[in-house]
Design a protein around this motif. Structure first.
Motif, PDB file in Angstrom:
ATOM      1  N   MET A  93      91.588   1.580  17.469  1.00 21.29           N
ATOM      2  CA  MET A  93      90.962   1.805  18.641  1.00 21.29           C
ATOM      3  C   MET A  93      91.917   0.979  19.931  1.00 21.29           C
ATOM      4  O   MET A  93      91.902  -0.097  19.649  1.00 21.29           O
ATOM      5  N   LEU A 105      84.616   8.007  25.273  1.00 18.67           N
ATOM      6  CA  LEU A 105      85.392   8.053  24.118  1.00 18.67           C
ATOM      7  C   LEU A 105      86.497   9.273  24.146  1.00 18.67           C
ATOM      8  O   LEU A 105      85.994  10.208  24.576  1.00 18.67           O
ATOM      9  N   ASP A 107      89.583  10.715  21.650  1.00 15.94           N
ATOM     10  CA  ASP A 107      90.330  10.793  20.369  1.00 15.94           C
ATOM     11  C   ASP A 107      91.852  11.054  20.659  1.00 15.94           C
ATOM     12  O   ASP A 107      91.929  12.036  21.226  1.00 15.94           O
ATOM     13  N   GLN A 117      80.681  10.496  25.889  1.00 11.31           N
ATOM     14  CA  GLN A 117      80.215   9.415  26.528  1.00 11.31           C
ATOM     15  C   GLN A 117      78.929   9.295  26.479  1.00 11.31           C
ATOM     16  O   GLN A 117      77.878  10.328  26.419  1.00 11.31           O
ATOM     17  N   SER A 147      80.917  11.007  17.624  1.00 12.27           N
ATOM     18  CA  SER A 147      80.570   9.944  18.287  1.00 12.27           C
ATOM     19  C   SER A 147      79.403   9.194  17.962  1.00 12.27           C
ATOM     20  O   SER A 147      79.153   8.063  18.285  1.00 12.27           O
ATOM     21  N   ILE A 150      80.196   5.914  16.754  1.00 13.65           N
ATOM     22  CA  ILE A 150      80.343   4.922  17.648  1.00 13.65           C
ATOM     23  C   ILE A 150      79.112   4.320  18.125  1.00 13.65           C
ATOM     24  O   ILE A 150      78.993   3.229  18.146  1.00 13.65           O
ATOM     25  N   LEU A 171      87.221   3.868  25.154  1.00 17.35           N
ATOM     26  CA  LEU A 171      87.760   3.734  24.054  1.00 17.35           C
ATOM     27  C   LEU A 171      88.845   4.920  23.739  1.00 17.35           C
ATOM     28  O   LEU A 171      88.410   6.092  24.145  1.00 17.35           O
ATOM     29  N   VAL A 173      90.657   6.629  20.405  1.00 13.18           N
ATOM     30  CA  VAL A 173      90.378   6.435  18.848  1.00 13.18           C
ATOM     31  C   VAL A 173      91.662   7.240  18.211  1.00 13.18           C
ATOM     32  O   VAL A 173      91.953   8.361  18.734  1.00 13.18           O
ATOM     33  N   ALA A 193      84.205   0.269  16.071  1.00  8.79           N
ATOM     34  CA  ALA A 193      83.682   0.085  17.312  1.00  8.79           C
ATOM     35  C   ALA A 193      82.669  -0.886  17.282  1.00  8.79           C
ATOM     36  O   ALA A 193      82.664  -1.714  18.523  1.00  8.79           O
TER      37      ALA A 193
END
Length: 534
Positions: A93, A105, A107, A117, A147, A150, A171, A173, A193
Motif C-alpha cells: 500500500m 481507495l 487498486d 471511499q 473495501s 480495509i 490509499l 493497493v 490497512a
C-alpha cells in the motif's frame, strides 16, 4: 493533530537509497534480481499514486506478506500451536494522510477492483464505539466488496481508540497474493490497512495488539476465525518458521532446516468466502464451542481448569488417554439445534449466539468428530516444531499427512481412482481406542496415542485431496496438507530441495494437465513480517 512522519519514501526511491535496499534485503534476502524487481515495482506504484492523488502529500510504503501454515490448522482460536511462514507474496500500500476522516481507495488492478471511499465517523459513529461485537452483528455489508477488508481494519482501530477521531487517508493497493487460495490475501489487506492507518494517525500498538485487533477486525466481514494469520504476517522472520499460539500470545522464531523447500500447489478451486462457504467455516468453529459447553456441563469437576480446547490435555486435567477418549465418547456424534437446546437448557442464549453465525447443517453438527480433530491437532501442532528442529523429517511428514486426513473428503489410489473418505467416530470405534489405550500392550497403546487420531473436521475437497495424494507419490516429498480454512485453495508440500523439479513436473502432468488447467505452483521463501518499508 500534528504528526511527524519522517523522510518520505519517494525521496528514498528517487535517489536509489542504499539504506532502503538494505531494508529490503533484511525482509526478502540478498537476491539482487528480486530486490531490483521489487524496487522497480515500488517506484511504479509511487508514480501511479501521484497520478491519482496530490503528489505534495507525505507518503509511505506499507506491506503485509502472505502466510502459509505448515501445521496447526483450525486451532488458532482453540489455543493450539501454529507453525507459520510469512512468504514472498505481499500486499503493498502507498498511503498519505488526509485532513478529514475520508478513506479513499484505489487498486493497481483498477479493472478488477474499482475505486471506493468511506467516512470513518459515518461508518462508526462515536456513540457506537467500544462495542465491537454488538456493532458488527448489526452492520450490513455489500457482499464481496474488496473495501470491506480495509474498513475492517480502520473501523476496528477507531473502535479501539474510541475517544480519538481518526483521520482519513489516500490509499493505493497492489497485491501479488493469489485470491481465494488459502494464502490469506484478505487478512494481508487487513494487516496492511491497520499499519497504514496507524502511520497516518501517528499511533502505535504492540505487535500483539495489532494481531489481536486485526483478527477481531476481520470479523467485520462475517467470518469468526482467530488471529493466527494476522500474527504470522506481523511476526514473520526471514528464513524462519514462526511458532505461535494465543491466550496469551507467545511467539518463537525457528530456523527452517536447510535442504528443504515448501512448494505451494494451488488447486485453482477458489475458497471465496461466499455465504455458504463462510457459513461452513463458522459452523465448524461453533461446533468446537458446542463441544466445550457439553463437556463442561457433563464433567464440571474435570473441566474446572479447562478454558480452551488445548487445555483438555491429559497432563493438565490429570487423566489418562483412555479417560480422555471416554470424555469425547460422551459427546453426540451429531446433534441438531433442537437437540442441543434440550441437552443444554441453561445455555440457550449462548447457543443462539453461536447459531447466528451460520446456517444449520442439514445432518446436524458433527460434534464428536470436530472435537477429536481439534484435540489431536493441538497435540500434533505442539510436536511439529521440535521435530522440525531435530530434522526428524519422517515425523514431520507423518504429522502433516495425519492432519490432512482429518480434513479429507476423498482418497486417490496410485491409479488415480477416487473414493469417498470418512473417519468414523462411532461408539464402537471410540471403544476400540479406549481398549487399546488401556490394554497394557505397547503396540496397541502406541496406536491409540492422541496425535495419531485424524478426527473429522472435514474442510478439504476433491481437488485438495488429489494434490496431496499425488505429492505423496513423489520421492523426496516429506509431507503435504492443505493450508488455510480449506474448501479450496492450496496444498503445501514440504520436499527435498533436489526433488522440487520432479514434484512440479509430476503435479503438472497428473493434476493441472489432466484438468486442462494452467499450472499454479510456487516455491516459497520465508520473509520478514508486515510493516512500513519506509
Amino acid at each position: 493533530m500534528s504528526v511527524t512522519y519522517g523522510e518520505d519514501i519517494r525521496t528514498r526511491l528517487q535517489r536509489n537509497d542504499g539504506l532502503l535496499l538494505e531494508r529490503l534485503a533484511d525482509i526478502f534476502g540478498p537476491d539482487t534480481d528480486d530486490l531490483n524487481s521489487r524496487f522497480t515495482h515500488y517506484t511504479e506504484l509511487l508514480t501511479l499514486f501521484e497520478q491519482i492523488y496530490d503528489p505534495q502529500q507525505q507518503t509511505a510504503l506499507i506491506r503485509a506478506p502472505a502466510r502459509i501454515n505448515l501445521k496447526g490448522v483450525h486451532v488458532d482460536h482453540r489455543g493450539g500451536y501454529l507453525n507459520y511462514m510469512a512468504i514472498d507474496r505481499e500486499v503493498v500500500m502507498v498511503v498519505s494522510p488526509r485532513d478529514d476522516d475520508l478513506v479513499v481507495l484505489h487498486d493497481e488492478a483498477s479493472d478488477a477492483f474499482g475505486a471506493r471511499q468511506f467516512y470513518i465517523g459515518e461508518a462508526l459513529p462515536p456513540e457506537k464505539r467500544g462495542q465491537w461485537q454488538t456493532y458488527i452483528e448489526q452492520v450490513t455489508l455489500a457482499p464481496g466488496d474488496w473495501s470491506n477488508y480495509i474498513r475492517a481494519a480502520v473501523l476496528r482501530l477507531q473502535d479501539h481508540f474510541k475517544t480519538q477521531p481518526l483521520c482519513g487517508m489516500n490509499l493505493l493497493v497492489a497485491s501479488d497474493i493469489p485470491i481465494a487460495a488459502g494464502l490469506s490475501s484478505s487478512s494481508a489487506l487487513v494487516v496492511a490497512a491497520c499499519e497504514a492507518c496507524l502511520w497516518v494517525n501517528g499511533l502505535s500498538l504492540t505487535d500483539e495488539q495489532k494481531a489481536i485487533l486485526c483478527g477481531e477486525g476481520e470479523w467485520y466481514v462475517g467470518t469468526r476465525g482467530g488471529a493466527g494469520d494476522h500474527a504470522a504476517m506481523i511476526f514473520g522472520k526471514r528464513n524462519h518458521l514462526v511458532r505461535l499460539r494465543f491466550f496469551p500470545l507467545e511467539t518463537e522464531a525457528i530456523p527452517m532446516p536447510s535442504g528443504y523447500k515448501v512448494v505451494v500447489c494451488n488447486s485453482l478451486k477458489q475458497s471465496r468466502k461466499a455465504s455458504h462457504t463462510k457459513s461452513t467455516f463458522n459452523e465448524r468453529i461453533a461446533t468446537y464451542e458446542m463441544a466445550m459447553l457439553l463437556l463442561k456441563d457433563r464433567f464440571p469437576e474435570l473441566m474446572a481448569h479447562v478454558t480452551y480446547l488445548r487445555d483438555l490435555d491429559t497432563d493438565n486435567i490429570g487423566i489418562d488417554t483412555g479417560q480422555l477418549y471416554r470424555l469425547v465418547t460422551a459427546l453426540p456424534e451429531r446433534a441438531s439445534r433442537h437437540e442441543l437446546m434440550l441437552m443444554l437448557p441453561g445455555q440457550s442464549a449462548r447457543l443462539q449466539q453461536l447459531f447466528h453465525t451460520h446456517q444449520e447443517p442439514r445432518n446436524g453438527y458433527r460434534v464428536r468428530a470436530v472435537c477429536l480433530f481439534g484435540l489431536a491437532e493441538c497435540a500434533r501442532s505442539r510436536m511439529y516444531a521440535p521435530f522440525l528442529q531435530q530434522a526428524d523429517m519422517k515425523m514431520v511428514g507423518k504429522l502433516m499427512y495425519l492432519s490432512h486426513d482429518g480434513d479429507r473428503a476423498f482418497a486417490y489410489d496410485a491409479a488415480g481412482h477416487c473414493r469417498p473418505w470418512d473417519n468414523p467416530v462411532d461408539d464402537a470405534c471410540m471403544q476400540r481406542l479406549i481398549d487399546d489405550a488401556e490394554s497394557g500392550d505397547p503396540a496397541r497403546e502406541a496406536y491409540a496415542q492422541l496425535w495419531k487420531q485424524p478426527g473429522g473436521y472435514a474442510c478439504s475437497c476433491e481437488e485438495l485431496d488429489h494434490l496431496v495424494d499425488i505429492a505423496r507419490t513423489v520421492p523426496g516429498v516429506v509431507g503435504a496438507n492443505l493450508t488455510g480454512a480449506g474448501l479450496g485453495g492450496c496444498v503445501l508440500v514440504l520436499v527435498r530441495e533436489e526433488d522440487v523439479d520432479r514434484l512440479i513436473e509430476t503435479v503438472h502432468s497428473r493434476y493441472y494437465h489432466q484438468r486442462n488447467l494452467q499450472p499454479a505452483m510456487m516455491v516459497c521463501s520465508a520473509v520478514g513480517g508486515a510493516g512500513r518499508i519506509w
